[in-house]
Design a protein around this motif. Structure first.
Motif, PDB file in Angstrom:
ATOM      1  N   ILE A  78       0.958  -1.243   0.149  1.00 53.30           N
ATOM      2  CA  ILE A  78       0.038  -0.035   0.030  1.00 53.30           C
ATOM      3  C   ILE A  78       1.016   1.184  -0.129  1.00 53.30           C
ATOM      4  CG2 ILE A  78      -1.530   1.369   1.425  1.00 53.30           C
ATOM      5  CD1 ILE A  78      -3.023  -1.263   2.176  1.00 53.30           C
ATOM      6  N   LEU A  79       2.095   1.232   0.760  1.00 52.56           N
ATOM      7  CA  LEU A  79       2.751   2.389   0.977  1.00 52.56           C
ATOM      8  C   LEU A  79       3.702   2.739  -0.059  1.00 52.56           C
ATOM      9  CD1 LEU A  79       3.398   2.113   5.083  1.00 52.56           C
ATOM     10  CD2 LEU A  79       1.849   3.654   3.728  1.00 52.56           C
ATOM     11  N   VAL A  80       4.154   1.578  -0.577  1.00 45.06           N
ATOM     12  CA  VAL A  80       5.203   1.759  -1.651  1.00 45.06           C
ATOM     13  C   VAL A  80       4.789   1.804  -2.941  1.00 45.06           C
ATOM     14  CG1 VAL A  80       7.294   0.743  -2.562  1.00 45.06           C
ATOM     15  CG2 VAL A  80       7.069   0.707  -0.094  1.00 45.06           C
ATOM     16  N   GLU A  81       3.786   0.769  -3.280  1.00 45.64           N
ATOM     17  CA  GLU A  81       3.382   0.815  -4.730  1.00 45.64           C
ATOM     18  C   GLU A  81       1.639   1.350  -5.069  1.00 45.64           C
ATOM     19  OE1 GLU A  81       3.675  -3.176  -5.620  1.00 45.64           O
ATOM     20  OE2 GLU A  81       5.759  -3.461  -5.043  1.00 45.64           O
ATOM     21  N   GLY A  82       1.222   1.539  -3.880  1.00 43.16           N
ATOM     22  CA  GLY A  82      -0.268   1.982  -3.673  1.00 43.16           C
ATOM     23  C   GLY A  82      -1.190   0.804  -4.005  1.00 43.16           C
ATOM     24  N   ASP A  83      -0.693  -0.364  -3.840  1.00 41.90           N
ATOM     25  CA  ASP A  83      -1.441  -1.647  -4.270  1.00 41.90           C
ATOM     26  C   ASP A  83      -2.249  -2.048  -2.967  1.00 41.90           C
ATOM     27  OD1 ASP A  83      -2.528  -3.930  -5.094  1.00 41.90           O
ATOM     28  OD2 ASP A  83      -0.392  -5.075  -5.341  1.00 41.90           O
ATOM     29  N   LEU A  84      -3.680  -2.159  -3.004  1.00 41.11           N
ATOM     30  CA  LEU A  84      -4.275  -2.610  -1.954  1.00 41.11           C
ATOM     31  C   LEU A  84      -4.396  -4.267  -1.676  1.00 41.11           C
ATOM     32  CD1 LEU A  84      -7.147   0.249  -2.414  1.00 41.11           C
ATOM     33  CD2 LEU A  84      -5.486   0.047  -0.390  1.00 41.11           C
ATOM     34  N   GLY A  85      -4.125  -4.622  -2.614  1.00 38.43           N
ATOM     35  CA  GLY A  85      -3.954  -6.229  -2.722  1.00 38.43           C
ATOM     36  C   GLY A  85      -5.149  -6.803  -3.792  1.00 38.43           C
ATOM     37  N   ARG A  86      -5.214  -7.807  -3.879  1.00 40.62           N
ATOM     38  CA  ARG A  86      -5.908  -8.462  -4.821  1.00 40.62           C
ATOM     39  C   ARG A  86      -7.469  -9.179  -4.242  1.00 40.62           C
ATOM     40  NH1 ARG A  86      -5.271  -9.385  -9.878  1.00 40.62           N
ATOM     41  NH2 ARG A  86      -6.189 -10.798 -11.241  1.00 40.62           N
ATOM     42  N   SER A  87      -8.544  -9.035  -4.756  1.00 35.80           N
ATOM     43  CA  SER A  87      -9.727  -9.294  -4.283  1.00 35.80           C
ATOM     44  C   SER A  87     -10.008 -11.042  -4.619  1.00 35.80           C
ATOM     45  CB  SER A  87     -11.020  -8.731  -4.638  1.00 35.80           C
ATOM     46  OG  SER A  87     -12.133  -9.394  -4.619  1.00 35.80           O
ATOM     47  N   PHE A  88     -10.000 -11.790  -3.809  1.00 32.86           N
ATOM     48  CA  PHE A  88     -10.160 -13.248  -4.091  1.00 32.86           C
ATOM     49  C   PHE A  88     -11.519 -13.349  -4.945  1.00 32.86           C
ATOM     50  CE2 PHE A  88      -8.003 -13.967   0.377  1.00 32.86           C
ATOM     51  CZ  PHE A  88      -6.757 -13.597  -0.309  1.00 32.86           C
ATOM     52  N   GLN A  89     -12.589 -12.918  -4.322  1.00 34.09           N
ATOM     53  CA  GLN A  89     -13.855 -13.175  -4.997  1.00 34.09           C
ATOM     54  C   GLN A  89     -13.937 -12.676  -6.394  1.00 34.09           C
ATOM     55  OE1 GLN A  89     -16.751 -11.153  -2.508  1.00 34.09           O
ATOM     56  NE2 GLN A  89     -18.540 -11.876  -3.728  1.00 34.09           N
ATOM     57  N   TRP A  90     -13.410 -11.417  -6.526  1.00 35.39           N
ATOM     58  CA  TRP A  90     -13.695 -10.942  -7.898  1.00 35.39           C
ATOM     59  C   TRP A  90     -12.375 -11.095  -8.987  1.00 35.39           C
ATOM     60  CZ3 TRP A  90     -17.806  -7.400  -9.039  1.00 35.39           C
ATOM     61  CH2 TRP A  90     -18.695  -7.226  -7.914  1.00 35.39           C
ATOM     62  N   ASN A  91     -11.252 -11.862  -8.172  1.00 36.34           N
ATOM     63  CA  ASN A  91     -10.263 -12.116  -8.925  1.00 36.34           C
ATOM     64  C   ASN A  91      -9.521 -10.860  -9.736  1.00 36.34           C
ATOM     65  OD1 ASN A  91      -8.133 -13.788  -9.625  1.00 36.34           O
ATOM     66  ND2 ASN A  91      -9.152 -14.566 -11.505  1.00 36.34           N
ATOM     67  N   GLN A  92      -9.838  -9.572  -9.002  1.00 42.66           N
ATOM     68  CA  GLN A  92      -9.194  -8.150  -9.805  1.00 42.66           C
ATOM     69  C   GLN A  92      -8.683  -7.624  -8.556  1.00 42.66           C
ATOM     70  OE1 GLN A  92     -12.732  -6.417 -11.103  1.00 42.66           O
ATOM     71  NE2 GLN A  92     -12.742  -7.662 -13.067  1.00 42.66           N
ATOM     72  N   PRO A  93      -7.756  -6.791  -8.963  1.00 39.49           N
ATOM     73  CA  PRO A  93      -7.043  -5.795  -7.883  1.00 39.49           C
ATOM     74  C   PRO A  93      -8.197  -5.166  -7.050  1.00 39.49           C
ATOM     75  CG  PRO A  93      -6.139  -5.552  -9.984  1.00 39.49           C
ATOM     76  CD  PRO A  93      -6.986  -6.528 -10.177  1.00 39.49           C
ATOM     77  N   VAL A  94      -8.164  -4.802  -5.993  1.00 38.16           N
ATOM     78  CA  VAL A  94      -9.208  -4.204  -4.841  1.00 38.16           C
ATOM     79  C   VAL A  94      -9.461  -2.876  -5.540  1.00 38.16           C
ATOM     80  CG1 VAL A  94      -9.540  -3.183  -2.719  1.00 38.16           C
ATOM     81  CG2 VAL A  94      -8.451  -5.611  -2.959  1.00 38.16           C
ATOM     82  N   SER A  95      -8.373  -2.244  -6.049  1.00 33.93           N
ATOM     83  CA  SER A  95      -8.579  -0.687  -6.301  1.00 33.93           C
ATOM     84  C   SER A  95      -9.528  -0.749  -7.938  1.00 33.93           C
ATOM     85  CB  SER A  95      -7.206   0.140  -6.966  1.00 33.93           C
ATOM     86  OG  SER A  95      -6.569  -0.998  -7.757  1.00 33.93           O
ATOM     87  N   GLU A  96      -9.460  -1.704  -8.767  1.00 33.13           N
ATOM     88  CA  GLU A  96     -10.398  -1.938  -9.669  1.00 33.13           C
ATOM     89  C   GLU A  96     -11.834  -2.339  -9.383  1.00 33.13           C
ATOM     90  OE1 GLU A  96      -8.913  -4.436 -12.904  1.00 33.13           O
ATOM     91  OE2 GLU A  96      -7.205  -3.525 -12.819  1.00 33.13           O
ATOM     92  N   VAL A  97     -11.830  -3.131  -8.265  1.00 34.79           N
ATOM     93  CA  VAL A  97     -13.586  -3.296  -7.669  1.00 34.79           C
ATOM     94  C   VAL A  97     -13.989  -2.267  -7.104  1.00 34.79           C
ATOM     95  CG1 VAL A  97     -14.476  -4.856  -6.145  1.00 34.79           C
ATOM     96  CG2 VAL A  97     -12.512  -5.703  -7.247  1.00 34.79           C
ATOM     97  N   LEU A  98     -13.027  -1.564  -6.320  1.00 31.41           N
ATOM     98  CA  LEU A  98     -13.777  -0.201  -5.583  1.00 31.41           C
ATOM     99  C   LEU A  98     -13.734   1.000  -6.552  1.00 31.41           C
ATOM    100  CD1 LEU A  98     -12.110  -0.625  -2.252  1.00 31.41           C
ATOM    101  CD2 LEU A  98     -14.655  -1.181  -2.986  1.00 31.41           C
ATOM    102  N   GLY A  99     -13.053   0.936  -7.334  1.00 30.99           N
ATOM    103  CA  GLY A  99     -12.842   2.327  -8.262  1.00 30.99           C
ATOM    104  C   GLY A  99     -14.200   2.940  -8.702  1.00 30.99           C
ATOM    105  N   GLY A 100     -14.780   2.507  -9.503  1.00 31.62           N
ATOM    106  CA  GLY A 100     -15.993   2.893  -9.905  1.00 31.62           C
ATOM    107  C   GLY A 100     -17.390   3.056  -9.238  1.00 31.62           C
TER     108      GLY A 100
END
Length: 332
Positions: A78-100
């Motif tokens: 999160i702090l270095v790359e701004g990556d919130l992790g991957r959603s297991f359920q959606w099989n997508q990055p968390v940022s993409e799931v929450l973005g829109g």
């Protein structure tokens, strides 16, 4: 003022570290994990999962690591790359799931907040100045109804009545032809009229509560000695009202900004589910049900950060309105 702001910001750093640890700990409290649920679903559907596959999936999702390692990897990303992790359920990055969904949630919530303040503050002032008048009783009655009736129940009743009488379904934010369409002016214009009903329903309870707070605080201010003295000296009523009592009575409303910012993101989950709104509330509910730890954890962390930022904004605004708070905070 700058010293006060710097002092308050420094206080937030250890607080945010503690919040992130607590959030990550809480989402791992329930027994099992997403992988356990996933394997159980595969076995129920008749698919056998051997030990090697389970071990491979655990390594893929990082679930074979100790709690502290999972937390440190999550925070580093999160702090270095701004990556919130991957959603297991959606099989997508968390940022993409929450973005829109975050954008739509903020649009609905900001408009609801503006609606609440525009309606509640004038009515609260009127009810305090015209205490025990007929309109004061009417507003009080409507306010109690707004507080007592849950938003999801109100949504169900409105959707049912409109559909039975007109055959029109008001659920969702877009017409069917615009649901999966890319953003355009036509899609925005399609959304605007459908935005009115969720805004009114979500803002109903907030409006009712804020009217009662504004009325009570202003009545308290109007009974104080400085107001009585100013009236006795012939200060014009409207000028006196808005120069001091209203300014003092609005302080508790400003202090609620700390709770308002997270509400902008979390939204009204149950109302959103009932009205089929594409907001973040239903996503959080599903993430918690399926133990989608990085999605749920990231969402709770965002809400917590917004709570802290909202509290900071409240403190700064209150210190600007009342210098006694500023000096007291620095001294503490």
């Amino acid at each position: 003022m700058l010293n006060y702001i710097g002092y308050r910001v420094l206080q937030l750093i250890p607080l945010m570290i503690a919040i992130s640890i607590i959030v990550f700990f809480i989402i791992q409290l329930p027994p099992g994990d997403f992988l356990s649920t996933y394997i159980q679903q595969l076995e129920l559907s008749g698919t056998k999962v051997d030990a090697g596959t389970i071990l491979s999936l655990q390594r893929q999702y990082g679930l074979d690591q100790p709690f502290i390692v999972q937390y440190l990897v999550w925070m580093k990303n999160i702090l270095v790359e701004g990556d919130l992790g991957r959603s297991f359920q959606w099989n997508q990055p968390v940022s993409e799931v929450l973005g829109g969904r975050l954008m739509l949630t903020m649009v609905i919530s900001v408009v609801s907040l503006i609606f609440v303040w525009i309606i509640a503050i004038p009515i609260g002032i009127y009810s305090a100045v015209r205490q025990y008048s007929i309109l004061d009783y009417v507003f009080t009655f409507i306010g109690f109804i707004g507080l007592a009736v849950p938003g999801f129940l109100l949504a169900l009743v409105v959707l049912y009545v409109v559909f039975v009488n007109t055959g029109v379904s008001l659920s969702g934010l877009f017409s069917p032809e615009y649901v999966d369409a890319p953003w355009s002016m036509a899609k925005v214009m399609d959304m605007l009229p459908r935005l009115v009903l969720p805004v009114v329903i979500i803002g109903m309870s907030g409006t009712a509560g804020l009217i009662r707070v504004m009325r009570g605080m202003l009545l308290d201010e109007l009974s104080k000695q400085y107001v009585i003295t100013a009236r006795a000296k012939g200060v014009e009523s409207t000028k006196l009202l808005f120069k001091y009592p209203v300014r003092m009575a609005i302080n508790p409303l400003i202090s609620t900004i700390g709770w308002t910012l997270p509400a902008l993101i979390s939204g009204e989950a149950i109302v959103s589910i009932v009205m089929n709104l594409p907001t973040t509330g239903p996503v959080l509910l599903r993430a918690l049900m399926f133990q989608d730890m990085y999605l749920a954890g990231s969402f709770l962390l965002i809400v917590s950060v917004l709570t802290v930022i909202g509290t900071l904004i409240s403190d700064i605004l209150l210190a600007w309105l009342d210098p006694r708070i500023r000096f007291g905070g620095v001294a503490d």
